[in-house]
Design an enzyme around this catalytic site. Structure first.
Site, PDB file in Angstrom:
ATOM      1  N   GLU A 123      -7.882  98.779  25.376  1.00  0.00           N
ATOM      2  CA  GLU A 123      -7.846  97.312  25.974  1.00  0.00           C
ATOM      3  C   GLU A 123      -9.030  96.293  25.729  1.00  0.00           C
ATOM      4  O   GLU A 123      -8.925  95.080  25.921  1.00  0.00           O
ATOM      5  CB  GLU A 123      -8.094  97.498  27.656  1.00  0.00           C
ATOM      6  N   GLU A 177      -7.717  86.101  33.531  1.00  0.00           N
ATOM      7  CA  GLU A 177      -8.665  87.165  33.524  1.00  0.00           C
ATOM      8  C   GLU A 177      -9.236  87.333  32.268  1.00  0.00           C
ATOM      9  O   GLU A 177      -9.378  88.570  31.444  1.00  0.00           O
ATOM     10  CB  GLU A 177      -8.003  88.505  33.972  1.00  0.00           C
ATOM     11  N   HIS A 228       0.943 108.237  37.885  1.00  0.00           N
ATOM     12  CA  HIS A 228       1.208 107.371  37.126  1.00  0.00           C
ATOM     13  C   HIS A 228       2.502 107.960  36.261  1.00  0.00           C
ATOM     14  O   HIS A 228       2.431 109.047  35.898  1.00  0.00           O
ATOM     15  CB  HIS A 228       0.220 106.907  35.936  1.00  0.00           C
ATOM     16  N   ASP A 255      -5.483  92.407  29.461  1.00  0.00           N
ATOM     17  CA  ASP A 255      -6.166  93.325  28.324  1.00  0.00           C
ATOM     18  C   ASP A 255      -4.953  94.211  27.573  1.00  0.00           C
ATOM     19  O   ASP A 255      -5.345  95.372  27.116  1.00  0.00           O
ATOM     20  CB  ASP A 255      -7.222  94.024  28.375  1.00  0.00           C
ATOM     21  N   HIS A 266      -5.028 107.110  34.956  1.00  0.00           N
ATOM     22  CA  HIS A 266      -4.271 107.030  33.922  1.00  0.00           C
ATOM     23  C   HIS A 266      -4.749 106.447  32.355  1.00  0.00           C
ATOM     24  O   HIS A 266      -3.949 106.621  31.635  1.00  0.00           O
ATOM     25  CB  HIS A 266      -3.128 105.883  34.384  1.00  0.00           C
ATOM     26  N   ARG A 321      -5.952 106.006  28.856  1.00  0.00           N
ATOM     27  CA  ARG A 321      -5.613 106.458  27.546  1.00  0.00           C
ATOM     28  C   ARG A 321      -6.887 107.377  27.082  1.00  0.00           C
ATOM     29  O   ARG A 321      -6.822 108.477  26.683  1.00  0.00           O
ATOM     30  CB  ARG A 321      -5.264 105.787  26.244  1.00  0.00           C
TER      31      ARG A 321
HETATM   32  C1  UD1 Z   1      -0.736 100.392  30.180  1.00  0.00           C
HETATM   33  C2  UD1 Z   1      -1.709  99.630  29.411  1.00  0.00           C
HETATM   34  C3  UD1 Z   1      -3.121  99.577  30.338  1.00  0.00           C
HETATM   35  C4  UD1 Z   1      -2.894  99.425  31.698  1.00  0.00           C
HETATM   36  C5  UD1 Z   1      -1.687 100.143  32.179  1.00  0.00           C
HETATM   37  C6  UD1 Z   1      -1.434  99.912  33.756  1.00  0.00           C
HETATM   38  C7  UD1 Z   1      -1.746  99.426  26.854  1.00  0.00           C
HETATM   39  C8  UD1 Z   1      -2.046 100.180  25.663  1.00  0.00           C
HETATM   40  N1  UD1 Z   1      -1.830 100.106  28.209  1.00  0.00           N
HETATM   41  O1  UD1 Z   1      -1.014 101.808  30.018  1.00  0.00           O
HETATM   42  O2  UD1 Z   1      -3.998  98.782  29.826  1.00  0.00           O
HETATM   43  O3  UD1 Z   1      -4.010  99.768  32.471  1.00  0.00           O
HETATM   44  O4  UD1 Z   1      -0.561 100.238  31.670  1.00  0.00           O
HETATM   45  O5  UD1 Z   1      -0.497 101.001  34.447  1.00  0.00           O
HETATM   46  O6  UD1 Z   1      -1.098  98.270  27.117  1.00  0.00           O
HETATM   47  N2  UD1 Z   1       6.260 104.704  31.925  1.00  0.00           N
HETATM   48  C9  UD1 Z   1       7.506 105.024  32.670  1.00  0.00           C
HETATM   49  N3  UD1 Z   1       7.880 103.956  33.427  1.00  0.00           N
HETATM   50  C10 UD1 Z   1       7.109 103.011  33.513  1.00  0.00           C
HETATM   51  C11 UD1 Z   1       5.696 102.950  33.192  1.00  0.00           C
HETATM   52  C12 UD1 Z   1       5.333 104.027  32.195  1.00  0.00           C
HETATM   53  O7  UD1 Z   1       7.995 105.959  32.314  1.00  0.00           O
HETATM   54  O8  UD1 Z   1       7.185 102.204  34.482  1.00  0.00           O
HETATM   55  C13 UD1 Z   1       5.519 106.284  31.021  1.00  0.00           C
HETATM   56  C14 UD1 Z   1       6.505 105.962  29.799  1.00  0.00           C
HETATM   57  O9  UD1 Z   1       6.704 107.068  29.307  1.00  0.00           O
HETATM   58  C15 UD1 Z   1       5.447 104.983  28.779  1.00  0.00           C
HETATM   59  C16 UD1 Z   1       4.238 105.645  29.207  1.00  0.00           C
HETATM   60  O10 UD1 Z   1       4.357 105.577  30.761  1.00  0.00           O
HETATM   61  O11 UD1 Z   1       5.593 105.466  27.375  1.00  0.00           O
HETATM   62  C17 UD1 Z   1       2.920 104.971  28.916  1.00  0.00           C
HETATM   63  O12 UD1 Z   1       3.065 103.643  29.242  1.00  0.00           O
HETATM   64  P1  UD1 Z   1       2.297 102.411  28.222  1.00  0.00           P
HETATM   65  O13 UD1 Z   1       2.548 101.148  28.912  1.00  0.00           O
HETATM   66  O14 UD1 Z   1       2.519 102.804  26.839  1.00  0.00           O
HETATM   67  O15 UD1 Z   1       0.569 102.764  28.656  1.00  0.00           O
HETATM   68  P2  UD1 Z   1       0.088 103.071  30.103  1.00  0.00           P
HETATM   69  O16 UD1 Z   1      -0.880 104.235  29.854  1.00  0.00           O
HETATM   70  O17 UD1 Z   1       0.851 102.687  31.271  1.00  0.00           O
HETATM   71  N1  UDP Z   2      -0.933 100.568  42.398  1.00  0.00           N
HETATM   72  C1  UDP Z   2       0.265 100.212  43.061  1.00  0.00           C
HETATM   73  N2  UDP Z   2       1.068 101.602  43.372  1.00  0.00           N
HETATM   74  C2  UDP Z   2       0.463 102.509  43.020  1.00  0.00           C
HETATM   75  C3  UDP Z   2      -0.985 102.682  42.084  1.00  0.00           C
HETATM   76  C4  UDP Z   2      -1.486 101.378  42.212  1.00  0.00           C
HETATM   77  O1  UDP Z   2       1.034  99.390  43.521  1.00  0.00           O
HETATM   78  O2  UDP Z   2       1.355 103.712  43.003  1.00  0.00           O
HETATM   79  C5  UDP Z   2      -1.426  99.058  42.079  1.00  0.00           C
HETATM   80  C6  UDP Z   2      -2.982  98.935  42.322  1.00  0.00           C
HETATM   81  O3  UDP Z   2      -3.048  98.080  43.874  1.00  0.00           O
HETATM   82  C7  UDP Z   2      -3.473  97.851  41.483  1.00  0.00           C
HETATM   83  C8  UDP Z   2      -2.494  98.055  40.371  1.00  0.00           C
HETATM   84  O4  UDP Z   2      -1.501  98.784  40.531  1.00  0.00           O
HETATM   85  O5  UDP Z   2      -3.142  96.377  41.797  1.00  0.00           O
HETATM   86  C9  UDP Z   2      -3.451  99.024  39.185  1.00  0.00           C
HETATM   87  O6  UDP Z   2      -2.565  99.308  38.500  1.00  0.00           O
HETATM   88  P1  UDP Z   2      -3.040 100.477  37.219  1.00  0.00           P
HETATM   89  O7  UDP Z   2      -3.981 101.440  37.828  1.00  0.00           O
HETATM   90  O8  UDP Z   2      -1.660 101.110  36.574  1.00  0.00           O
HETATM   91  O9  UDP Z   2      -3.745  99.667  36.050  1.00  0.00           O
HETATM   92  P2  UDP Z   2      -5.137  99.237  35.661  1.00  0.00           P
HETATM   93  O10 UDP Z   2      -5.352  98.382  37.058  1.00  0.00           O
HETATM   94  O11 UDP Z   2      -6.089 100.225  35.381  1.00  0.00           O
HETATM   95  O12 UDP Z   2      -4.941  98.153  34.961  1.00  0.00           O
END
Ligand code: UD1
Ligand code: UDP
Length: 378
Positions: free
Chosen positions: A135, A121, A245, A99, A212, A214
């Site tokens: 999502e 999924e 995160h 999603d 984390h 939004r």
């Molecule tokens: C995204 C997904 C969410 C998922 C989550 C898992 C969307 C809209 N959201 O949310 O569904 O549950 O990932 O974690 O698709 N950043 C870094 N390094 C990284 C990752 C993130 O610096 O490796 C920072 C960046 O500043 C980025 C911000 O995190 O802009 C947010 O990342 P983004 O992918 O936009 O949204 P998430 O909240 O991570």
């Molecule tokens: N996870 C990880 N390291 C961390 C925190 C979470 O590997 O420090 C794993 C966790 O076991 C799960 C996935 O990341 O499999 C969850 O990711 P996240 O919470 O970013 O996204 P969501 O599940 O909400 O989509």
């Protein structure tokens, strides 16, 4: 006639990578399928941690991550990037997961080139378009584009049937996260992170926290973190481990409310292997993660979900997950009950696994083979 079915797997964030990695491995082992791996890198560091663990090297990397990116930026950059990759590779099908905005924008890019999309999924729903946001809508829209739906549970299958998806296009497979979890949890492991090496997991009760979403950013997250601060003040035998995160908006709130609080350890995101081992050694998990609602029950760990709804009600029904909402007092009360009432704790701390048996990837590949038989020479 070609002898190989060309399948492109696309993902971009940490959870997609964890859940797609075992599938990529399974596809690569399968004769008759040529696997192309494209990552959008909607996440960078958190994606690379997973690619390293599962030893996956992408064929294409769109590298779209920008600090503080908006959803529109991600959508646009993925759509444009995928257009180029799909034009060059011309796969017979793409597979997307779940999603995220990577999921939806990649599916849309494939649709524009009339390339069939398989949705892994599929069929999870809250039926609240703004929660989880964006999502819920990403998953619904991807479902409309997809022609093959791989649904983890019977509830997910029924959701799709109720929306008019033909039964022949839906396959109940279990969730691939269990494939990943069982693979990683089986390996011997010792922590190398300084903080985790120093924790006395036998003598202390560890609460693992992640947050984390939004829709939780702002006031809700402040409430959640305040409840965790209250818990650490009042339960001196507890250690809170919170791998934060990388979203800067999450980090700002975590730093403001939790940094420096006694018995609270804010650490960097962990690789999947240390994280699974941390969950397995925890007393309790407090999270708004989707994937952890599927993993923790399999490990027999109680989970308080700090959201107002969930698209994963199966573990709630099984009794190992409770919805705690985002109110400080309610979260505190529910966690305090688990820390003080052994009977309540024991009722939740049982291993249940409504999400799969570790064979989801095999089932998906079998369907892809049957579906792609026109690519084989007879
Ligand atoms: C995204 C997904 C969410 C998922 C989550 C898992 C969307 C809209 N959201 O949310 O569904 O549950 O990932 O974690 O698709 N950043 C870094 N390094 C990284 C990752 C993130 O610096 O490796 C920072 C960046 O500043 C980025 C911000 O995190 O802009 C947010 O990342 P983004 O992918 O936009 O949204 P998430 O909240 O991570
Ligand atoms: N996870 C990880 N390291 C961390 C925190 C979470 O590997 O420090 C794993 C966790 O076991 C799960 C996935 O990341 O499999 C969850 O990711 P996240 O919470 O970013 O996204 P969501 O599940 O909400 O989509």
């Amino acid at each position: 006639m070609r002898t190989q079915q060309r399948i492109m797997v696309v993902f971009g964030t940490r959870p997609e990578a964890i859940k797609m990695a075992p599938l990529v491995r399974q596809l690569k082992k399968t004769e008759g399928i040529e696997t192309i791996l494209t990552v959008t890198a909607q996440h960078r560091e958190m994606l690379d941690q997973v690619l390293d663990l599962f030893e996956l090297t992408p064929d294409h990397d769109l590298n779209v991550m920008k600090p503080n990116q908006s959803v529109s930026q991600i959508t646009t950059n993925v759509l444009l990037g995928m257009e180029k990759v799909l034009t060059a590779e011309k796969p017979d099908r793409i597979l997307v997961h779940g999603d995220t905005t990577t999921t939806f924008a990649s599916a849309l890019a494939a649709f524009y080139q009339k390339i069939p999309v398989g949705h892994i999924e599929a069929g999870l729903r809250t039926y609240d378009r703004y929660s989880p946001y964006p999502e819920e809508m990403n998953r619904v829209l991807t479902g409309h584009i997809a022609d093959l739906h791989f649904a983890p549970t019977i509830r997910n299958v029924n959701n799709l049937l109720a929306e008019g998806v033909p039964a022949a296009k839906i396959h109940q497979t279990g969730n691939t996260v269990i494939d990943a979890l069982l693979d990683v949890a089986a390996k011997p492991f010792a922590f190398s992170e300084e903080t985790l090496k120093d924790i006395d997991f036998d003598g202390r009760r560890v609460i693992t926290v992640t947050c984390h979403r939004r829709e939780n950013l702002g006031e809700h997250m402040e409430q959640i973190f305040s409840a965790i601060r209250d818990l650490s003040y009042n339960f001196t035998d507890v250690e809170v481990i919170y791998p934060v995160h990388m979203n800067p908006r999450v980090r700002e709130i975590a730093d403001r409310i939790l940094r420096g609080v006694e018995r609270v350890h804010l650490i960097e995101p962990l690789g999947y292997q240390p994280f699974v081992n941390l969950m397995a050694r925890s007393y309790l998990i407090i999270t708004d993660s989707g994937g952890m609602q599927e993993e923790a029950p399999a490990l027999g760990k109680p989970v308080l979900v700090v959201r107002r709804e969930t698209e994963r009600p199966e573990a709630v029904e099984a009794g190992t997950v409770k919805l705690a909402g985002t109110n400080r007092d309610t979260i505190y009360r529910m966690a305090a009950e688990l820390l003080t009432d052994q009977a309540v704790y024991d009722q939740m701390a049982k291993a249940v696994n409504p999400y799969g048996d570790g064979q989801a990837c095999q089932r998906i590949v079998r369907v892809l083979m049957e579906n792609g038989e026109e690519y084989h020479e007879f």
